[in-house]
Design an enzyme around this catalytic site. Structure first.
Site, PDB file in Angstrom:
ATOM      1  N   HIS A  72       9.668  54.678  72.865  1.00 32.59           N
ATOM      2  CA  HIS A  72      10.473  54.636  74.080  1.00 32.59           C
ATOM      3  C   HIS A  72       9.766  55.582  75.052  1.00 32.59           C
ATOM      4  O   HIS A  72       9.081  56.518  74.620  1.00 32.59           O
ATOM      5  CB  HIS A  72      11.896  55.139  73.829  1.00 32.59           C
ATOM      6  CG  HIS A  72      12.683  54.237  72.922  1.00 32.59           C
ATOM      7  ND1 HIS A  72      13.322  54.692  71.798  1.00 32.59           N
ATOM      8  CD2 HIS A  72      12.926  52.906  72.992  1.00 32.59           C
ATOM      9  CE1 HIS A  72      13.919  53.674  71.208  1.00 32.59           C
ATOM     10  NE2 HIS A  72      13.701  52.582  71.905  1.00 32.59           N
ATOM     11  N   ASP A 127      10.456  59.032  74.175  1.00 37.59           N
ATOM     12  CA  ASP A 127       9.908  59.537  72.908  1.00 37.59           C
ATOM     13  C   ASP A 127       8.547  60.160  73.215  1.00 37.59           C
ATOM     14  O   ASP A 127       8.150  61.155  72.600  1.00 37.59           O
ATOM     15  CB  ASP A 127       9.642  58.401  71.905  1.00 37.59           C
ATOM     16  CG  ASP A 127      10.911  57.716  71.410  1.00 37.59           C
ATOM     17  OD1 ASP A 127      11.918  58.413  71.194  1.00 37.59           O
ATOM     18  OD2 ASP A 127      10.872  56.480  71.235  1.00 37.59           O
TER      19      ASP A 127
HETATM   20  C1  GLO Z   1      18.147  47.603  68.996  1.00 41.55           C
HETATM   21  C2  GLO Z   1      16.743  47.325  69.214  1.00 41.55           C
HETATM   22  C3  GLO Z   1      15.941  48.584  69.454  1.00 41.55           C
HETATM   23  C4  GLO Z   1      14.631  48.245  70.137  1.00 41.55           C
HETATM   24  C5  GLO Z   1      13.894  49.461  70.595  1.00 41.55           C
HETATM   25  C6  GLO Z   1      12.615  49.112  71.324  1.00 41.55           C
HETATM   26  O1  GLO Z   1      18.915  46.802  68.554  1.00 41.55           O
HETATM   27  O2  GLO Z   1      16.236  46.587  68.163  1.00 41.55           O
HETATM   28  O3  GLO Z   1      15.702  49.252  68.255  1.00 41.55           O
HETATM   29  O4  GLO Z   1      13.839  47.504  69.284  1.00 41.55           O
HETATM   30  O5  GLO Z   1      14.712  50.198  71.422  1.00 41.55           O
HETATM   31  O6  GLO Z   1      12.865  48.597  72.551  1.00 41.55           O
END
Ligand code: GLO
Ligand code: MG
Length: 345
Positions: free
Chosen positions: A52, A55
């Site tokens: 993210h 992150d």
């Molecule tokens: C939630 C999502 C989340 C995304 C992550 C990347 O349900 O799967 O984990 O994959 O935020 O954008």
């Protein structure tokens, strides 16, 4: 069909090593420091990291000076290089900030919509520093709790406008939509990969807009993940996956890949192989809350192991036999052939 790959690259996000907090109870494991998480990747057999934006760059900096953001991202890139890891993608986290309460791109507030687009541009800056061209949009809050809350047609247009703004901002990035039908919202505007796919062709540069499919999200929409993947592969737009599993229509469980339905996992891997998928194999899985701190990465290595084991099974399928069963319309025979494979025969 494209030729089968000989090897796959594995990735996960730092959020996949978690504290066990859920809506009904607090942390049961200590948050592992980011650097300590990164040290786990190679040990677990993983090659790359999904980020993210906040992150990669501390949340305190994310709304501030772009130069400070770039500086922090450069630091992160050095740490990644030191660990021998690459960054798969950066995803702007448009679901935690006070300005994204009503959604990011589809918020009813003009200034909040602006915030979402500016923040997405910063995510692109971060991606450039981390050495990836891929931006993932999980459109978490682009939907409603009650249907009357927003204008549904204007909302779709706003999502397209936001994608175009990102494509314009950087002529080399690719945007991957990760669709999910519900949670946190009651209903999402673009609930499935198919919905997003239709929209990609209405953006200013369809060739730079693709799809990330997560198994659990397809299952939550009542769809089969391998069919969703096959559909998007046919369009040449399956650029990443989040493999996991899901036990029926409930909250998003992110269980270990193949842990609920082995046959569904088999079909997923079989389709990826035959469809010449060449993105990363992302494992978006969560440890059970009951997991002890010492075991908090087992779900990741287990998911990878399940993928690799399923790959062996898929590669042992005799295509001629399958064709013979099909020609005879002997699907009973074909089913038993697959079940025997899954039982190791
Ligand atoms: C939630 C999502 C989340 C995304 C992550 C990347 O349900 O799967 O984990 O994959 O935020 O954008
Ligand atoms: Mg995901």
């Amino acid at each position: 069909m494209a030729a089968a790959k000989t090897s796959y690259k594995f990735t996960f996000g730092p959020w996949n090593i978690s504290t066990g907090r859920d809506p009904f109870g607090p942390e049961v494991r200590k948050e592992l420091a980011f650097a300590a998480k990164l040290r786990e990747y190679k040990k677990l057999g993983f090659d790359g990291v999904q980020f993210h934006d906040d992150d990669a760059v501390s949340p305190d900096l994310i709304d501030g000076d772009p130069a400070a953001i770039e500086k922090a991202a450069t630091k992160m890139k050095k740490i990644l290089d030191g660990e021998g890891l690459f960054c798969e993608f950066v995803a702007p986290r448009l679901w935690e900030h006070p300005k994204t309460i009503d959604g990011g791109y589809t918020s009813n507030s003009v200034s909040d919509r602006k915030y979402a687009i500016e923040r997405s541009k910063r995510a692109i800056d971060i991606a450039n520093v981390l050495g990836t061209k891929d931006i993932v949009l999980w459109l978490a809050r682009e939907g409603t709790y009650i249907r009357e809350a927003k204008d549904p047609m204007a909302s779709i247009g706003r999502i397209v406008d936001a994608v175009n703004a990102m494509l314009d901002y950087d002529k080399t990035i690719r945007i991957l939509g990760e669709m999910k039908p519900n949670e946190p919202m009651d209903q999402a505007y673009l609930p499935t990969p198919g919905h997003w796919l239709g929209l990609t062709y209405r953006t200013n540069e369809p060739s730079r807009v693709g799809v990330l499919i997560e198994s659990a999200h397809s299952i939550l929409a009542g769809l089969d993940p391998s069919d969703d993947m096959a559909y998007v592969l046919w369009h040449g737009k399956l650029w990443s996956v989040h493999l996991n599993d899901q036990n029926g229509l409930k909250y998003d469980q992110d269980k270990v890949f193949g842990s609920v339905d082995l046959r569904r996992a088999f079909n997923t891997v079989w389709v990826l192989e035959r469809g010449g998928f060449n993105g990363c194999v992302g494992l978006d899985v969560k440890a059970m809350r009951s997991t002890k701190p010492g075991d908090q990465t087992k779900h990741l290595s287990n998911s990878r192991q399940m993928f690799l084991r399923m790959l062996e099974v898929a590669r042992s399928v005799d295509a001629e036999k399958v064709e013979a069963f099909r020609a005879e319309r002997d699907y009973e025979g074909l089913e038993m052939y697959v079940l025997q494979k899954l039982m190791g025969k």
